[in-house]
Design an enzyme around this catalytic site. Structure first.
Site, PDB file in Angstrom:
ATOM      1  N   TYR A 127       5.862 -14.491 -11.225  1.00  0.00           N
ATOM      2  CA  TYR A 127       7.245 -14.376 -10.779  1.00  0.00           C
ATOM      3  C   TYR A 127       7.591 -12.937 -10.382  1.00  0.00           C
ATOM      4  O   TYR A 127       8.134 -12.692  -9.296  1.00  0.00           O
ATOM      5  CB  TYR A 127       8.181 -14.851 -11.893  1.00  0.00           C
ATOM      6  CG  TYR A 127       9.639 -14.892 -11.495  1.00  0.00           C
ATOM      7  CD1 TYR A 127      10.153 -15.981 -10.795  1.00  0.00           C
ATOM      8  CD2 TYR A 127      10.509 -13.860 -11.830  1.00  0.00           C
ATOM      9  CE1 TYR A 127      11.487 -16.036 -10.436  1.00  0.00           C
ATOM     10  CE2 TYR A 127      11.845 -13.907 -11.471  1.00  0.00           C
ATOM     11  CZ  TYR A 127      12.327 -14.989 -10.773  1.00  0.00           C
ATOM     12  OH  TYR A 127      13.655 -15.027 -10.412  1.00  0.00           O
ATOM     13  N   SER A 175      15.033 -10.596  -7.604  1.00  0.00           N
ATOM     14  CA  SER A 175      15.240 -10.464  -9.044  1.00  0.00           C
ATOM     15  C   SER A 175      14.966  -9.030  -9.466  1.00  0.00           C
ATOM     16  O   SER A 175      14.117  -8.344  -8.873  1.00  0.00           O
ATOM     17  CB  SER A 175      14.296 -11.406  -9.792  1.00  0.00           C
ATOM     18  OG  SER A 175      14.293 -11.116 -11.171  1.00  0.00           O
TER      19      SER A 175
END
Length: 243
Positions: free
Chosen positions: A165, A144
């Site tokens: 995350y 990501s």
């Protein structure tokens, strides 16, 4: 049953969203796909969609955060298959945008790392003997931009949100580099791919999320790289991203 002489791919976390669409796009290119999911029933429901489209796919239960689950799957694969050509580490959890770094629940962070980082690491170690039997081994870690140090959503531009995350994806990028160096002599290509903000949940398309097939296409690109393709890189839509 999969055709043992065909190109074979295993996709983790594949019962919905990007994982399911990656399975579809790979199968459309003639790849035999192993669709894995923590919940076997959900995996079978997802696979039925692809089977009805005439695509070749089988379902296997898998929890990448559990050593026993990984070992059981790989033991079955080693009995059934002569090789594995593509490993796509897609399974990921906990987009913790409401959590702040200074107040983060570290048990939650640890749990996230166990799936997003160690899940990919665990799967790579376990699948390596099968990947080494392939003539065109590929490992794709679905990362990501939240794990990048640069860019508009990179760590330098973020607030203190996404601690679990974001850090898990930064670590996954580092793992990608380490794996690529370790496997340089094997011909196995290892890359990280950011699919960008993708409409994997209802309503997110209204927030500017791109269609799932577009996000999945960059992952498939990395899975199908030619033998002289890049390794140890970070990409979106086939273009390099800053670390």
């Amino acid at each position: 049953m999969l055709e043992k002489n065909s190109k074979i791919a295993l996709v983790t976390g594949a019962n919905r969203g990007l994982g399911l669409e990656v399975c579809r796009q790979l199968a459309q290119q003639g790849v035999s796909v192993i669709l894995t999911a923590r919940d076997r029933q959900k995996g079978e429901q997802a696979a039925q969609q692809l089977l009805e489209e005439g695509l070749e796919v089988i379902v296997k239960p898998l929890d990448v955060s559990d050593n026993q689950s990984v070992a059981q799957l790989v033991s079955e694969l080693e009995s059934d298959l002569q090789h594995l050509d593509i490993l796509i580490n897609n399974a990921g959890i906990n987009f913790d945008f409401q959590q702040q770094t200074l107040a983060a629940d570290l048990d939650d962070v640890q749990n996230t790392l166990n799936t997003n980082l160690f899940g990919a690491w665990r799967m790579t170690q376990a699948c390596l003997p099968l990947l080494e039997k392939s003539q065109h081994g590929r490992i794709v870690n679905v990362s990501s931009g939240a794990g990048s140090f640069a860019g508009p959503r990179g760590l330098q531009e973020q607030s203190g949100g996404l601690p679990a995350y974001g850090i898990s994806k930064t670590a996954l990028n580092a793992l990608t580099v380490k794996l690529s160096r370790s496997l340089l002599e094997t011909g196995i290509l290892v890359n990280a791919v950011c699919p960008n903000f993708t409409a994997t949940y209802p309503g997110t398309e209204k927030m500017g999320a791109r269609p799932v097939p577009e996000g999945a296409s960059g992952i498939v690109w990395a899975a199908m790289l030619p033998d002289d393709g890049p390794t140890g890189g970070f990409f979106r839509d086939g273009q390099p991203l800053p670390w």
